[in-house]
Design an enzyme around this catalytic site. Structure first.
Site, PDB file in Angstrom:
ATOM      1  N   LYS A 243     -12.362   5.757   2.042  1.00 38.93           N
ATOM      2  CA  LYS A 243     -12.974   4.528   2.569  1.00 38.93           C
ATOM      3  C   LYS A 243     -14.390   4.886   3.024  1.00 38.93           C
ATOM      4  O   LYS A 243     -14.821   4.540   4.133  1.00 38.93           O
ATOM      5  CB  LYS A 243     -12.113   3.978   3.723  1.00 38.93           C
TER       6      LYS A 243
ATOM      7  N   ASP B  81      -8.744   0.208  -0.500  1.00 42.80           N
ATOM      8  CA  ASP B  81      -8.249  -1.178  -0.631  1.00 42.80           C
ATOM      9  C   ASP B  81      -8.133  -1.568  -2.102  1.00 42.80           C
ATOM     10  O   ASP B  81      -7.126  -2.145  -2.538  1.00 42.80           O
ATOM     11  CB  ASP B  81      -9.119  -2.169   0.155  1.00 42.80           C
TER      12      ASP B  81
ATOM     13  N   TYR C  65      -4.365  11.426  12.520  1.00 38.07           N
ATOM     14  CA  TYR C  65      -3.161  12.001  13.136  1.00 38.07           C
ATOM     15  C   TYR C  65      -3.529  13.137  14.088  1.00 38.07           C
ATOM     16  O   TYR C  65      -2.737  14.041  14.322  1.00 38.07           O
ATOM     17  CB  TYR C  65      -2.205  12.511  12.048  1.00 38.07           C
TER      18      TYR C  65
ATOM     19  N   ASP D 115      -0.066   8.421   3.652  1.00 41.55           N
ATOM     20  CA  ASP D 115       1.201   7.967   4.228  1.00 41.55           C
ATOM     21  C   ASP D 115       1.513   6.555   3.718  1.00 41.55           C
ATOM     22  O   ASP D 115       2.623   6.259   3.250  1.00 41.55           O
ATOM     23  CB  ASP D 115       1.072   7.974   5.759  1.00 41.55           C
TER      24      ASP D 115
END
Ligand code: NAD
Length: 335
Positions: A171, A204, A123, A228
């Site tokens: 991740k 994931d 962001y 989010d």
């Protein structure tokens, strides 16, 4: 008397904010509301989706209750929601997912919290086209200091809310630096809180586990984009966006709002669930130290949910009522 900036926002925002304001006033909370504009409505009225007067008002009152603000998709002005969080350095986004008795949902009894880093990651607002829109580049930025403060916040939150476990979601197998820094900091922070269990998970696998076995999670701490997405997912586990509140917290100010957006598809139809923004209002009252007032609203709200008749259609598809009627039912329960 506590001064609070009130931002109606766009779409369903004005109607659900009005519902929350009435309920908070009826709780006996001594609030002086200072109304301010943001979003598409502010763009039309003042030529700016985030007028300086709105930022000044929040800086002044230090607390805001905010309706959702529309952000154009793929073009147009920068998200007002992201701008507010970055301008005011509201670095911690706390999004509880709590299953309420009486609400049909995938996992009755579920009670977990997503804590999202709210100012950095993807962001960063640094995006570029290459050539004639042949390619696009978006830059993610995670600083060590921001990773440290969000990890510390999550563990402190766990302690102060008698939670048992913090899961850092990342991740780092692929984004070895951007997400790796977050994981490294989380692993360095955890030993300072030996009373709180700690684990890390890849995003994931976490998404799959949340859908299949969410009770293994307690507090999830993660970076901006993952938080989010996961917080909408966790809302879906406990009855939907209509019951998912959030707090944006920093040293200088706090903004309370629903997780959901301005829902243009249902705006103006008196069918939006005011629940998420009412729950955000309860979080706000606790932040202000108005505990009895918060409890009064929560008890009435829970009773309305438990009875399941005077709730909006997202919670009771057959005999659901409108936004106004649900608001009146909560007010009636508050006596
Ligand atoms: P949304 O959250 O507004 O709506 C998603 C779905 O949930 C829609 O079907 C909507 O009808 C339903 N829904 C949402 N809130 C509801 C409620 N209170 N009661 C009943 N149903 C409800 O997401 P979207 O449609 O992707 O986004 C609409 C706009 O909101 C976009 O411009 C987006 O950028 C903005 N947005 C703002 C915020 C914020 O202000 N913090 C957050 C998310 C999205």
């Amino acid at each position: 008397m506590h001064r609070v900036t009130l931002i109606p926002g766009d779409g369903i925002g004005p109607s659900i904010i009005e519902a929350a304001r009435r309920i908070i006033d009826a709780s006996g909370a001594q609030i002086e509301w200072v109304e301010a504009a943001a979003g598409e409505s502010a763009l039309h009225a003042f030529g700016n989706p985030l007028p300086d007067a709105t930022l000044t008002s929040i800086t002044d009152t230090r607390v805001a209750l905010k309706g959702p603000c529309t952000t154009p998709v793929g073009l147009g002005f920068r998200s007002v929601n992201v701008a507010l969080r970055q301008e005011l350095d509201l670095y911690a986004n706390v999004r509880p997912a709590l299953a309420f008795a009486g609400v049909p949902c995938l996992y009755p009894g579920l009670d977990l919290v997503v804590i999202r880093e709210n100012t950095e990651g993807l962001y960063s607002n640094m995006e570029h086209w290459i050539g004639n829109r042949e390619a696009a580049i978006g830059i993610g930025v995670n600083t060590r200091s921001s990773m440290e403060r969000i990890c510390k916040f999550a563990f402190e939150y766990a302690r102060s809310h008698s939670r048992k476990k913090v899961t850092a979601v990342h991740k780092a197998n692929i984004l070895k630096k951007l997400s790796g820094l977050f994981l490294e900091v989380a692993q360095l922070t955890a030993p300072q809180y030996p009373d709180i269990l700690f684990e890390d998970r890849i995003i994931d696998a976490t998404a799959m586990q949340l859908v299949r076995a969410p009770f293994q999670f307690d507090i999830i701490v993660t970076t901006n984009l993952f938080g989010d997405i996961l917080s909408d997912l966790t809302a879906g586990l406990v009855g939907g966006l209509g019951l998912a509140p959030g707090a944006n917290l920093g040293e200088r100010a706090a903004i309370f709002e629903a997780v959901h957006g301005s829902a243009p598809d249902i705006a103006g139809k008196d069918i939006a669930n005011p629940g998420a923004v009412i729950l955000a209002g309860i979080m706000m009252l606790r932040h202000l130290g108005l505990l009895a007032e918060a409890d009064r609203i929560e008890t009435a709200f829970r009773n309305v949910l438990r009875e399941g008749t005077s709730v909006t259609r997202d919670l009771n598809a057959e005999t659901g009522v409108g936004t106004q009627a649900m608001t009146e039912a909560i007010l009636a329960k508050m006596g």
